[in-house]
Design an enzyme around this catalytic site. Sequence first.
Site, PDB file in Angstrom:
ATOM      1  N   ALA A 198       0.814  -1.335   0.104  1.00 16.87           N
ATOM      2  CA  ALA A 198      -0.113  -0.123   0.000  1.00 16.87           C
ATOM      3  C   ALA A 198       0.735   1.456   0.088  1.00 16.87           C
ATOM      4  O   ALA A 198       2.000   1.305   0.313  1.00 16.87           O
ATOM      5  CB  ALA A 198      -1.036  -0.080   1.199  1.00 16.87           C
ATOM      6  N   GLY A 217       0.220  -5.365   0.666  1.00 21.73           N
ATOM      7  CA  GLY A 217      -0.904  -5.400  -0.244  1.00 21.73           C
ATOM      8  C   GLY A 217      -0.360  -6.024  -1.677  1.00 21.73           C
ATOM      9  O   GLY A 217      -1.352  -6.564  -2.365  1.00 21.73           O
ATOM     10  N   GLU A 227      -0.784  -9.511  -0.915  1.00 20.61           N
ATOM     11  CA  GLU A 227      -2.113 -10.149  -0.898  1.00 20.61           C
ATOM     12  C   GLU A 227      -2.807 -10.067  -2.356  1.00 20.61           C
ATOM     13  O   GLU A 227      -3.674 -10.718  -2.543  1.00 20.61           O
ATOM     14  CB  GLU A 227      -2.633  -8.932  -0.201  1.00 20.61           C
ATOM     15  CG  GLU A 227      -2.338  -9.376   1.496  1.00 20.61           C
ATOM     16  CD  GLU A 227      -2.941  -8.224   2.493  1.00 20.61           C
ATOM     17  OE1 GLU A 227      -3.478  -8.463   3.397  1.00 20.61           O
ATOM     18  OE2 GLU A 227      -2.639  -7.039   2.222  1.00 20.61           O
ATOM     19  N   GLU A 239       3.207  -5.794   7.556  1.00 22.00           N
ATOM     20  CA  GLU A 239       2.422  -4.872   8.187  1.00 22.00           C
ATOM     21  C   GLU A 239       2.562  -4.472   9.733  1.00 22.00           C
ATOM     22  O   GLU A 239       2.432  -3.473  10.184  1.00 22.00           O
ATOM     23  CB  GLU A 239       0.915  -5.303   7.962  1.00 22.00           C
ATOM     24  CG  GLU A 239       0.439  -4.775   6.735  1.00 22.00           C
ATOM     25  CD  GLU A 239       0.749  -6.049   5.790  1.00 22.00           C
ATOM     26  OE1 GLU A 239       0.043  -6.229   4.619  1.00 22.00           O
ATOM     27  OE2 GLU A 239       1.523  -7.165   5.979  1.00 22.00           O
TER      28      GLU A 239
END
Length: 259
Positions: free
Chosen positions: A67, A110, A113, A133
């Site tokens: 992200a 992300g 993911e 994270e």
Amino acid sequence: MNMFENIQLTLTEYYALITINRPEVRNALNAATLAEIEEAVDRCEKDPSIHVIVFKGAGDKSFAAGADIGQLKERKMLDALIPGMQGTYKKIENCSKATIAAINGFALGGGCELALSCDIRIAAEHAKIGLPELNLGIIPGAGGTQRLTRIVGKGRALDMILTGAMISGKRAEQIGLVTEVVPISDLDAVIEQKAEAISSKGPVAIKLAKMVVHRGYDVDLDTALMLEKLAQTIVFGTEDKAEGTAAFLEKRKPEFKNQ
């Protein structure tokens, strides 16, 4: 076909390629990029000629480095309830097309993911994959805690999540996180071969096989087998089933028509 600022959508002979095109920030995933990915997936869904979607990062250093931390820093508590990245990846997982992550470098947070939401993951040898994270005081929030656990098991998932460690492509292959690791110079060719193999199959069968695997994974076996039986009932009624069996008996390549 490309009309985007942060990604590129390209049609090849065997697949649609969605390339995250922000190499200056290691292909970080900001809100605008996620919105463009969703729009590209929607376009591919509506195109009956597309049976496979491949996700890749621009350059050879990063698939997607997670992200956009600048945007993440500004998010408030209740912002986490917005579908956001998790919603984008759910759309990819539920997409009727087969999806492949071509992990051509760092796939972190992300980015990892995103790869987890794809049906198949193939990594370059130099790839680094992880969910860091917890280093930011948060947890993976775009499916990482759930999809990783289902793919590699609870113990290995907790190891990766709690330590925030990056693992190599080879290690990812060993634990089943990716299905294949290849030199970066071979990645495009291997992806094309995989996409060609999938695209040669009956389109309805592709959609239903993917649906049954995903929907049946978390239910009891009897229910999952019933889903399989119902999906088989549907394909038995298609022209493609008649064509596929006839082509096999006649020793020729099938010409599937259903979409």
